[in-house]
Design a protein around this motif. Structure first.
Motif, PDB file in Angstrom:
ATOM      1  N   LEU A  79       0.868  -1.176   0.000  1.00 53.89           N
ATOM      2  CA  LEU A  79       0.000   0.000   0.000  1.00 53.89           C
ATOM      3  C   LEU A  79       0.902   1.222   0.000  1.00 53.89           C
ATOM      4  O   LEU A  79       1.866   1.296   0.773  1.00 53.89           O
ATOM      5  N   ILE A  80       0.599   2.176  -0.877  1.00 56.96           N
ATOM      6  CA  ILE A  80       1.453   3.342  -1.076  1.00 56.96           C
ATOM      7  C   ILE A  80       0.655   4.611  -0.807  1.00 56.96           C
ATOM      8  O   ILE A  80      -0.418   4.805  -1.377  1.00 56.96           O
ATOM      9  N   ARG A  81       1.171   5.485   0.052  1.00 55.87           N
ATOM     10  CA  ARG A  81       0.545   6.788   0.336  1.00 55.87           C
ATOM     11  C   ARG A  81       1.027   7.783  -0.710  1.00 55.87           C
ATOM     12  O   ARG A  81       2.200   8.076  -0.816  1.00 55.87           O
ATOM     13  N   MET A  82       0.099   8.292  -1.507  1.00 55.87           N
ATOM     14  CA  MET A  82       0.423   9.264  -2.546  1.00 55.87           C
ATOM     15  C   MET A  82       0.349  10.692  -2.020  1.00 55.87           C
ATOM     16  O   MET A  82       1.157  11.535  -2.394  1.00 55.87           O
ATOM     17  N   VAL A  83      -0.654  10.964  -1.211  1.00 55.09           N
ATOM     18  CA  VAL A  83      -0.851  12.294  -0.632  1.00 55.09           C
ATOM     19  C   VAL A  83      -1.297  12.115   0.801  1.00 55.09           C
ATOM     20  O   VAL A  83      -2.182  11.309   1.086  1.00 55.09           O
ATOM     21  N   GLY A  84      -0.693  12.866   1.709  1.00 54.67           N
ATOM     22  CA  GLY A  84      -1.133  12.868   3.095  1.00 54.67           C
ATOM     23  C   GLY A  84       0.014  12.688   4.065  1.00 54.67           C
ATOM     24  O   GLY A  84       1.177  12.574   3.682  1.00 54.67           O
ATOM     25  N   VAL A  85      -0.327  12.651   5.334  1.00 47.47           N
ATOM     26  CA  VAL A  85       0.658  12.515   6.397  1.00 47.47           C
ATOM     27  C   VAL A  85       1.029  11.043   6.557  1.00 47.47           C
ATOM     28  O   VAL A  85       0.159  10.173   6.586  1.00 47.47           O
ATOM     29  N   CYS A  86       2.331  10.773   6.638  1.00 45.77           N
ATOM     30  CA  CYS A  86       2.809   9.402   6.808  1.00 45.77           C
ATOM     31  C   CYS A  86       4.231   9.429   7.346  1.00 45.77           C
ATOM     32  O   CYS A  86       4.841  10.482   7.468  1.00 45.77           O
ATOM     33  N   GLN A  87       4.750   8.252   7.645  1.00 43.91           N
ATOM     34  CA  GLN A  87       6.135   8.098   8.086  1.00 43.91           C
ATOM     35  C   GLN A  87       7.015   7.906   6.854  1.00 43.91           C
ATOM     36  O   GLN A  87       6.777   6.994   6.066  1.00 43.91           O
ATOM     37  N   VAL A  88       8.016   8.783   6.694  1.00 38.22           N
ATOM     38  CA  VAL A  88       8.902   8.748   5.529  1.00 38.22           C
ATOM     39  C   VAL A  88      10.338   8.581   6.006  1.00 38.22           C
ATOM     40  O   VAL A  88      10.738   9.165   7.017  1.00 38.22           O
ATOM     41  N   ASN A  89      11.113   7.801   5.270  1.00 36.47           N
ATOM     42  CA  ASN A  89      12.526   7.614   5.573  1.00 36.47           C
ATOM     43  C   ASN A  89      13.287   8.872   5.145  1.00 36.47           C
ATOM     44  O   ASN A  89      13.459   9.128   3.957  1.00 36.47           O
ATOM     45  N   VAL A  90      13.720   9.681   6.130  1.00 34.72           N
ATOM     46  CA  VAL A  90      14.432  10.938   5.878  1.00 34.72           C
ATOM     47  C   VAL A  90      15.908  10.725   6.185  1.00 34.72           C
ATOM     48  O   VAL A  90      16.253  10.216   7.245  1.00 34.72           O
ATOM     49  N   GLN A  91      16.773  11.105   5.249  1.00 36.55           N
ATOM     50  CA  GLN A  91      18.214  10.923   5.417  1.00 36.55           C
ATOM     51  C   GLN A  91      18.975  12.211   5.127  1.00 36.55           C
ATOM     52  O   GLN A  91      18.439  13.140   4.544  1.00 36.55           O
ATOM     53  N   ASN A  92      20.248  12.222   5.511  1.00 35.60           N
ATOM     54  CA  ASN A  92      21.183  13.295   5.173  1.00 35.60           C
ATOM     55  C   ASN A  92      20.723  14.672   5.620  1.00 35.60           C
ATOM     56  O   ASN A  92      20.832  15.644   4.887  1.00 35.60           O
ATOM     57  N   THR A  93      20.212  14.762   6.806  1.00 35.94           N
ATOM     58  CA  THR A  93      19.803  16.064   7.325  1.00 35.94           C
ATOM     59  C   THR A  93      19.812  16.023   8.843  1.00 35.94           C
ATOM     60  O   THR A  93      19.573  14.993   9.452  1.00 35.94           O
ATOM     61  N   ALA A  94      20.111  17.132   9.456  1.00 36.14           N
ATOM     62  CA  ALA A  94      20.101  17.192  10.919  1.00 36.14           C
ATOM     63  C   ALA A  94      18.733  17.600  11.437  1.00 36.14           C
ATOM     64  O   ALA A  94      18.265  17.109  12.443  1.00 36.14           O
ATOM     65  N   SER A  95      18.077  18.518  10.760  1.00 30.74           N
ATOM     66  CA  SER A  95      16.782  18.994  11.221  1.00 30.74           C
ATOM     67  C   SER A  95      15.956  19.450  10.035  1.00 30.74           C
ATOM     68  O   SER A  95      16.412  20.257   9.228  1.00 30.74           O
ATOM     69  N   VAL A  96      14.743  18.927   9.912  1.00 30.65           N
ATOM     70  CA  VAL A  96      13.877  19.327   8.815  1.00 30.65           C
ATOM     71  C   VAL A  96      12.509  19.784   9.327  1.00 30.65           C
ATOM     72  O   VAL A  96      11.575  19.899   8.566  1.00 30.65           O
ATOM     73  N   LEU A  97      12.403  20.058  10.606  1.00 29.34           N
ATOM     74  CA  LEU A  97      11.117  20.423  11.202  1.00 29.34           C
ATOM     75  C   LEU A  97      10.477  21.579  10.444  1.00 29.34           C
ATOM     76  O   LEU A  97      11.077  22.638  10.289  1.00 29.34           O
ATOM     77  N   ASN A  98       9.260  21.368   9.976  1.00 31.10           N
ATOM     78  CA  ASN A  98       8.472  22.379   9.267  1.00 31.10           C
ATOM     79  C   ASN A  98       9.167  22.944   8.038  1.00 31.10           C
ATOM     80  O   ASN A  98       8.911  24.063   7.626  1.00 31.10           O
TER      81      ASN A  98
END
Length: 149
Positions: A79-98
């Motif tokens: 199942l794939i979320r195309m639009v909306g809030v979900c958990q995403v694998n975020v890499q190569n960053t210290a802080s991406v809040l907002n």
């Protein structure tokens, strides 16, 4: 299964797909735009070079999981979320809040785009806004239908 919620969350859109490789909860994939007999627009693929016609026409989404199911084998239904809030694998960053996050070619994750990000059409596309900071699985509003550089 798609859900349209009035107020609060707005719009969430999920679609079914078939894993092109071993995938995990939060991986970002591209829906394969090639209509081969074995795919028919149902299979996923790794995010490709974002300046090619195929990737410009393709949709992007995030692999969803459930309690007790967070990894998926080659060929498994997902199942794939195309639009909306979900958990995403975020890499190569210290802080991406907002701040914005961007797709990266040939990876199953995203990275920080920053507050004033200007995309490079050949390498990345802004695809959402992170609601939590850090690397690994983070809460993100993801928009895989209309990415922009």
């Amino acid at each position: 299964m798609s859900t349209f919620i009035h107020g609060g969350s707005g719009l969430e859109l999920d679609i079914g797909g078939k894993a092109h490789a071993a995938l995990s909860l939060g991986d970002v994939v591209q829906i394969n735009p090639y209509l081969a007999a074995a795919d028919d627009g149902y299979s996923t693929q790794a995010v490709g070079a974002l300046n090619t016609s195929a990737s410009q026409a393709a949709l992007f989404g995030v692999v969803l999981g459930s309690n007790g199911k967070s990894t998926f084998a080659l060929g498994e239904d997902i199942l794939i979320r195309m639009v909306g809030v979900c958990q995403v694998n975020v890499q190569n960053t210290a802080s991406v809040l907002n701040q914005g996050i961007k797709l990266r070619a040939s990876n199953n994750d995203v990275e920080s785009a920053g507050a004033g990000f200007s995309g490079d059409a050949s390498a990345n596309r802004v695809c959402g806004v992170a609601h939590t900071a850090g690397t690994g699985l983070q809460t993100v509003f993801f928009n895989g239908l209309s990415t922009w550089g």
